[in-house]
Enzyme design. Sequence first.
Site, mmCIF file in Angstrom:
data_model
loop_
_atom_site.group_PDB
_atom_site.id
_atom_site.type_symbol
_atom_site.label_atom_id
_atom_site.label_comp_id
_atom_site.label_asym_id
_atom_site.label_seq_id
_atom_site.Cartn_x
_atom_site.Cartn_y
_atom_site.Cartn_z
ATOM 1 N N ASP A 249 0.848 -1.186 0.000
ATOM 2 C CA ASP A 249 0.000 0.000 0.000
ATOM 3 C C ASP A 249 0.883 1.235 0.000
ATOM 4 O OD1 ASP A 249 -2.552 -1.284 0.123
ATOM 5 O OD2 ASP A 249 -2.117 -1.806 2.199
ATOM 6 N N LYS B 10 37.179 -3.347 3.393
ATOM 7 C CA LYS B 10 36.751 -3.658 4.772
ATOM 8 C C LYS B 10 37.992 -3.676 5.651
ATOM 9 C CE LYS B 10 33.732 -6.690 7.402
ATOM 10 N NZ LYS B 10 34.478 -6.529 8.634
ATOM 11 N N GLU C 55 40.084 -8.937 4.099
ATOM 12 C CA GLU C 55 38.828 -9.546 4.538
ATOM 13 C C GLU C 55 37.730 -9.420 3.497
ATOM 14 O OE1 GLU C 55 35.807 -9.402 8.389
ATOM 15 O OE2 GLU C 55 37.688 -8.302 8.416
ATOM 16 N N HIS D 289 6.895 -29.918 -1.066
ATOM 17 C CA HIS D 289 5.785 -30.572 -0.369
ATOM 18 C C HIS D 289 5.744 -32.050 -0.755
ATOM 19 C CE1 HIS D 289 3.582 -26.825 0.953
ATOM 20 N NE2 HIS D 289 4.421 -26.324 0.061
ATOM 21 N N ASP E 278 -1.591 -30.620 11.814
ATOM 22 C CA ASP E 278 -1.190 -29.215 11.651
ATOM 23 C C ASP E 278 -1.973 -28.370 12.651
ATOM 24 O OD1 ASP E 278 -0.571 -26.657 10.862
ATOM 25 O OD2 ASP E 278 -1.418 -26.823 8.849
ATOM 26 N N SER F 2 5.930 -24.628 11.502
ATOM 27 C CA SER F 2 5.283 -24.705 10.190
ATOM 28 C C SER F 2 5.903 -23.733 9.192
ATOM 29 C CB SER F 2 3.790 -24.405 10.326
ATOM 30 O OG SER F 2 3.582 -23.049 10.711
ATOM 31 N N GLY G 96 5.099 -20.766 9.537
ATOM 32 C CA GLY G 96 4.072 -19.732 9.657
ATOM 33 C C GLY G 96 3.790 -19.490 11.123
#
Length: 773
Positions: free
Chosen positions: A48, A197, A339, A593, A611, A646, A648
């Site tokens: 948005d 660095k 480095e 999956h 689940d 999960s 999530g």
Amino acid sequence: MATTRSKLGKYKDKRRFGATPEPAGKVGRKAGASFVIQEHHASHHHFDFRLEIDGVLVSWAVPKGIPEEPKAKRLAVHVEDHPLEYGSFEGEIPKGNYGAGTVKIWDKGEWEPEGRSWRKDFEKGKLKFFLRGTRLHGEYLLIRTEEPNWLLRKISDAAPFEAAVELEREKAKFVPFQLAKVVPTVPSGSEWIHELKLDGYRIQAVKAAGKLQIFTRNGHDWTDKFGTLAKRLDALSTNDFALDGEAVVFDEKGRSSFGLLQEALGVRARYKPGVEICFVAFDILHFDGLNLRPLPLSERLTWLSKLPIGETGSIRRSKVWTSDSGADLFREACRLDLEGIISKKLTQPYAPDMREWTKSKCRPRQEFIVCGYLPPKSSLPAFSSLVLGTVENGKLVARGKVGTGFSDESRRQLLRKLERLRTDTPAFKFDERNVVWIRPQLVAEVEYAEITRDGSVRQASFIALREDKSAKEVHLEGVQKARADSRGSTVHGITITHPDRVVFPGDGVTKFQVAEYFERAGELILPFLTNRPLALLRAPEGVGRQLFFQKSFDKGQPPNVYAKTLSDGTETIFVKDVKGLVSLAQFGVLELHPWGAAYPEGDKPDFLIWDLDPDSSVEWPEVMGAAFLLRDFLHARGLEPMVKTSGGKGLHIQLAIRPFYGWDLMKEFTKQVSIAVAAFNPPKFTTVISKSRRKGKIFIDYLRNGRGATCIAPWGLRARPRAPISMPVSWDDLHQVTPAGFTIDEPPQAPAEWTAFKRQRITKAHIKEFGLA
């Protein structure tokens, strides 16, 4: 001015403010120029984009993300005006409400329209403007095609404002440091500059009210430690200032040496008062009462030139290379055994809460917490090696040990510090018995070859103790080694095309990093993937854009991925090895999956899944409690389940079983277990899929236990913001897991119950108990 109702009428009509945390708000009465971009995980993930105009936030929904490169275009759908208070809103809009989902601020700052007649142009459907935010800077264009559809386009990285920014006046003070994130490839583009660095102490030199102080990254005052250098910095100007830079000592070859710096500061016994400590300045945060941090880096560097700092001497400017030479600089730094390099965007303000600087490392090197040591072996004095750890999700995690990089004298000196911190409490489980544990307070910088599959350092070499960083800050950095460019990017022998394509836009995770993760976690994942059908979630253009869920390939099947047709005609795919996993990453796959049953027909499950899916209002401890309740229910019946996050907001309970019964019976078994567990606390649990029945409850989902149904693989990556992982955890450690879970940046955990699981038998007694015989 229009009334509050007329400007915010549509906004208010769409919301029930007793049921949503969104602000009701009102039309502002002061002229302002704020903008905000909020990432919105609703029914469709989008951003948005809101500009403050005449007391409200005029708003557009941008489905495919805000363009950050010139000439890029995005569809922007004009939506209702929002109140100014919405500009600071973050949180969860509950299900059942308009826009239900998570809202998080992605960027904010100020904007300025281009041209005096911009209002007339806006009414005609065209708005040209500048943005100055934490992430976004430059010139943009909004143009209406056909209401409500507009196009949002970035025109250039031009200076964001026509006039100079009115800088805030403040007293010079210590502020948190702008930090850098490790990246796999040196960034390129006209907006980038690069620096070597340095191997020293990052410090701020702050002069306020005529007094010069030197602060470490933790805000500790080290003015006395630096003595002469502090006096030289004080003499730079009579004005107040705050400089960001590095305290270093250069060796005879002109390379910064952390060891020599420690000697010069008296950290080691061989104090050398004649060694010169230099300050290399690379940024200015304050000058003469003005806060310069909101300015882009290009302008801050101009302000830095106002101070008499040359390219040599005890106080010097950091040498800068332009974008075109970044890759060459990195290669040269690695050739000289340095480095690596730091890269910075000229358009960015100084924003400590955003890691917009990047570091490209020639060889992995970072801080670890010293958690213990092992007694000396053979002729070694003091100790043989240090036991290392890092803090991940509030918990100490073992990272192996380091036994090289010490002299005999440094071992003896370090042992004296270690002995003062001895404790009888182990920091974590470790695979060696003779560890002498210490309180986890010392921080060691260590160089290493790689992080192994179990999360330990390999070929580690001790550099030095770090006094400028506290132990609680020490986390494992996700990316280990950089490449100079995108050509020839291979992982596990697989060429990764477009390796720098960002597939997690809010987190900067690239396609190459996904492939590296699949390689790193591959041997852990494979026991749950091989010899079984697989479903995939692809995101060829990255998270937030179009996703593809597929269980077979009509054409263009990736190499090292195989097809198999089952006897009922079902087309399936599978992989055999890590090379297959990396090939899937090259093909744009993020989620893996597997079926809960193996070939030849996938008709007898060998894994069952429950689940635990909580409503957004359910607190995390309740989810953990549900997991323990389900575990105990199965324990009472002689079954030992495993648990994983999960990726999530929930948890997965997984049970490895012998493949004896068919899917229909096993699905009914998992359903009856779910119903029995839910009966312990009906107000908090449900087994009904209807979302209207799940408000305030945890849905115990058994529906993944059917032929062809799938669940995210253990150690599987999720196509969600933050690049989360479905991480296996031990039951003993579950109470330490937070709702934030685990991400791709963390090494895979390997609990014993997951790496050495045993298949259990669902007996006739189990079947009979639930009336399934």
